[in-house]
Design a protein around this motif. Structure first.
Motif, PDB file in Angstrom:
ATOM      1  N   LYS A   1     -10.604  -5.617 -19.743  1.00 26.39           N
ATOM      2  CA  LYS A   1      -9.233  -5.044 -20.081  1.00 26.39           C
ATOM      3  C   LYS A   1      -8.434  -6.385 -20.499  1.00 26.39           C
ATOM      4  O   LYS A   1      -8.784  -7.518 -20.186  1.00 26.39           O
ATOM      5  N   THR A   2      -7.157  -6.129 -21.334  1.00 22.45           N
ATOM      6  CA  THR A   2      -6.362  -7.299 -21.776  1.00 22.45           C
ATOM      7  C   THR A   2      -5.725  -7.690 -20.460  1.00 22.45           C
ATOM      8  O   THR A   2      -5.285  -6.701 -19.530  1.00 22.45           O
ATOM      9  N   PRO A   3      -5.123  -8.988 -20.667  1.00 22.37           N
ATOM     10  CA  PRO A   3      -4.471  -9.422 -19.307  1.00 22.37           C
ATOM     11  C   PRO A   3      -3.149  -8.573 -19.099  1.00 22.37           C
ATOM     12  O   PRO A   3      -2.582  -8.394 -18.021  1.00 22.37           O
ATOM     13  N   GLU A   4      -2.626  -8.100 -20.235  1.00 17.50           N
ATOM     14  CA  GLU A   4      -1.342  -7.259 -20.060  1.00 17.50           C
ATOM     15  C   GLU A   4      -1.498  -5.896 -19.402  1.00 17.50           C
ATOM     16  O   GLU A   4      -0.565  -5.056 -18.880  1.00 17.50           O
ATOM     17  N   SER A   5      -2.757  -5.312 -19.211  1.00 24.27           N
ATOM     18  CA  SER A   5      -3.136  -4.245 -18.645  1.00 24.27           C
ATOM     19  C   SER A   5      -3.760  -4.381 -17.210  1.00 24.27           C
ATOM     20  O   SER A   5      -4.300  -3.424 -16.663  1.00 24.27           O
ATOM     21  N   HIS A   6      -3.796  -5.574 -16.674  1.00 19.25           N
ATOM     22  CA  HIS A   6      -4.521  -5.663 -15.405  1.00 19.25           C
ATOM     23  C   HIS A   6      -3.677  -4.688 -14.251  1.00 19.25           C
ATOM     24  O   HIS A   6      -2.568  -4.732 -14.372  1.00 19.25           O
ATOM     25  N   ASP A   7      -4.802  -4.478 -13.250  1.00 23.44           N
ATOM     26  CA  ASP A   7      -4.153  -3.419 -12.330  1.00 23.44           C
ATOM     27  C   ASP A   7      -3.697  -4.242 -11.083  1.00 23.44           C
ATOM     28  O   ASP A   7      -4.188  -5.314 -10.973  1.00 23.44           O
ATOM     29  N   THR A   8      -2.826  -3.997 -10.553  1.00 26.02           N
ATOM     30  CA  THR A   8      -1.974  -4.592  -9.424  1.00 26.02           C
ATOM     31  C   THR A   8      -1.726  -3.483  -8.233  1.00 26.02           C
ATOM     32  O   THR A   8      -1.193  -2.860  -8.962  1.00 26.02           O
ATOM     33  N   GLN A   9      -2.449  -3.588  -7.270  1.00 22.16           N
ATOM     34  CA  GLN A   9      -2.074  -2.680  -6.206  1.00 22.16           C
ATOM     35  C   GLN A   9      -1.057  -3.318  -5.291  1.00 22.16           C
ATOM     36  O   GLN A   9      -1.074  -4.394  -4.747  1.00 22.16           O
TER      37      GLN A   9
ATOM     38  N   MET B   1       0.714  -1.138   0.035  1.00 16.38           N
ATOM     39  CA  MET B   1      -0.036  -0.027   0.000  1.00 16.38           C
ATOM     40  C   MET B   1       0.749   1.321   0.100  1.00 16.38           C
ATOM     41  O   MET B   1       0.495   2.353  -0.890  1.00 16.38           O
ATOM     42  N   GLY B   2       1.799   1.126   0.755  1.00 13.42           N
ATOM     43  CA  GLY B   2       2.655   2.460   0.850  1.00 13.42           C
ATOM     44  C   GLY B   2       3.095   2.632   2.281  1.00 13.42           C
ATOM     45  O   GLY B   2       2.168   2.321   3.170  1.00 13.42           O
ATOM     46  N   PRO B   3       4.523   3.108   2.383  1.00 14.39           N
ATOM     47  CA  PRO B   3       4.904   3.414   3.922  1.00 14.39           C
ATOM     48  C   PRO B   3       4.027   4.663   4.362  1.00 14.39           C
ATOM     49  O   PRO B   3       3.338   5.485   3.512  1.00 14.39           O
ATOM     50  N   TYR B   4       3.910   4.665   5.676  1.00 13.97           N
ATOM     51  CA  TYR B   4       3.151   6.083   6.193  1.00 13.97           C
ATOM     52  C   TYR B   4       3.937   7.243   5.803  1.00 13.97           C
ATOM     53  O   TYR B   4       5.225   7.160   6.088  1.00 13.97           O
ATOM     54  N   ARG B   5       3.400   8.265   5.623  1.00 14.97           N
ATOM     55  CA  ARG B   5       4.114   9.474   5.018  1.00 14.97           C
ATOM     56  C   ARG B   5       4.524  10.132   6.049  1.00 14.97           C
ATOM     57  O   ARG B   5       4.356  10.184   7.303  1.00 14.97           O
ATOM     58  N   THR B   6       5.870  10.559   5.760  1.00 15.32           N
ATOM     59  CA  THR B   6       6.650  11.531   6.808  1.00 15.32           C
ATOM     60  C   THR B   6       6.039  12.604   7.184  1.00 15.32           C
ATOM     61  O   THR B   6       5.181  13.227   6.259  1.00 15.32           O
ATOM     62  N   PHE B   7       6.441  13.367   8.145  1.00 13.87           N
ATOM     63  CA  PHE B   7       5.967  14.802   8.504  1.00 13.87           C
ATOM     64  C   PHE B   7       7.086  15.340   9.309  1.00 13.87           C
ATOM     65  O   PHE B   7       7.850  14.854   9.583  1.00 13.87           O
TER      66      PHE B   7
ATOM     67  N   ALA C   1       0.706  -1.830 -12.509  1.00 15.63           N
ATOM     68  CA  ALA C   1       1.046  -1.805 -10.889  1.00 15.63           C
ATOM     69  C   ALA C   1       1.035  -0.429 -10.369  1.00 15.63           C
ATOM     70  O   ALA C   1       1.384   0.421 -10.972  1.00 15.63           O
ATOM     71  N   PHE C   2       0.579  -0.424  -9.103  1.00 11.03           N
ATOM     72  CA  PHE C   2       0.355   1.129  -8.526  1.00 11.03           C
ATOM     73  C   PHE C   2       0.694   0.790  -7.151  1.00 11.03           C
ATOM     74  O   PHE C   2       0.168  -0.241  -6.454  1.00 11.03           O
ATOM     75  N   LEU C   3       0.940   1.835  -6.172  1.00 11.25           N
ATOM     76  CA  LEU C   3       0.920   1.955  -4.715  1.00 11.25           C
ATOM     77  C   LEU C   3      -0.251   2.794  -4.608  1.00 11.25           C
ATOM     78  O   LEU C   3      -0.622   3.722  -5.356  1.00 11.25           O
TER      79      LEU C   3
END
Length: 201
Positions: free
Chosen positions: A193-201, A1-7, A59-61
């Motif tokens: 969507k085509t298999p090549e474009s599937h989203d991955t989180q 998901m992503g690291p918790y943001r710095t502040f 893929a995306f975070l």
């Protein structure tokens, strides 16, 4: 998901504060509690995402989207992203406190498994097919009660990795498995969507 943001702690502490003694303990990184600093975790996640993109996965975070937490809280975002993704992978490296990661994993899996089929007695319960799209990847040294519950409560997949390259390989294998299940197996496709474009989180 992503690291918790710095502040910026200094923005939250008065000008007359002694940063050596007045900074709250939650802002202090305990090097003995994990192998990474937050920047290292972000680097691991970004390298894994970029590696998956090079292999043809969309893929995306979760933090890539940039939704303000005042607009939508982190748990609600995580649940929405998981519903919209063909595959959801939680990456849990060995860091100081895994509580936040555990809460996110638990929130999403609890949402996934909250179906009429799971309200039956244990022998008759039927896990939703969406649960097959979830994986937790952690380093072998990670110890968390929540990760233990992933298998016990939700019967979800938990795998281990050693570095970013290994994490990418593990995620790519899982994504390919899901694609094959959509194309040739019993898993329904989420969209056209085509298999090549599937989203991955």
């Amino acid at each position: 998901m992503g690291p918790y943001r710095t502040f910026d702690v200094s923005a939250l502490v008065g000008d007359d504060a002694d940063v050596e003694s007045d900074v709250p303990s939650f802002a202090t990184w305990d090097a003995s509690a994990g192998e990474y600093a937050e920047d290292d975790v972000l680097r691991l996640l970004e390298e894994t995402r970029d590696c998956l993109r090079k292999r043809g996965f969309n893929a995306f975070l979760a933090i890539d989207v940039g939704i303000d937490l005042e607009e939508m809280d982190a748990a609600t975002q995580s649940i929405a992203f998981a519903k919209a993704s063909n595959v959801t992978v939680f990456i849990a490296p060995q860091v100081g406190d895994n509580l936040g990661v555990g809460i996110e994993i638990g929130s999403v899996l609890e949402d996934v498994y909250s179906t009429p089929g799971m309200m039956k007695s244990a022998p008759d319960a039927t896990p939703p097919s969406r649960a097959r799209r979830m994986m937790v990847a952690s380093e072998p040294t990670v110890r968390s009660a929540m990760l233990g519950a992933v298998n016990a409560r939700w019967d979800a997949s938990v795998r281990t990795f050693t570095d970013a390259e290994d994490c990418c390989r593990l995620c790519a294998q899982f994504c390919t498995h899901i694609q094959n299940e959509e194309l040739y197996g019993t898993l329904d496709r989420l969209d056209t969507k085509t298999p090549e474009s599937h989203d991955t989180q």
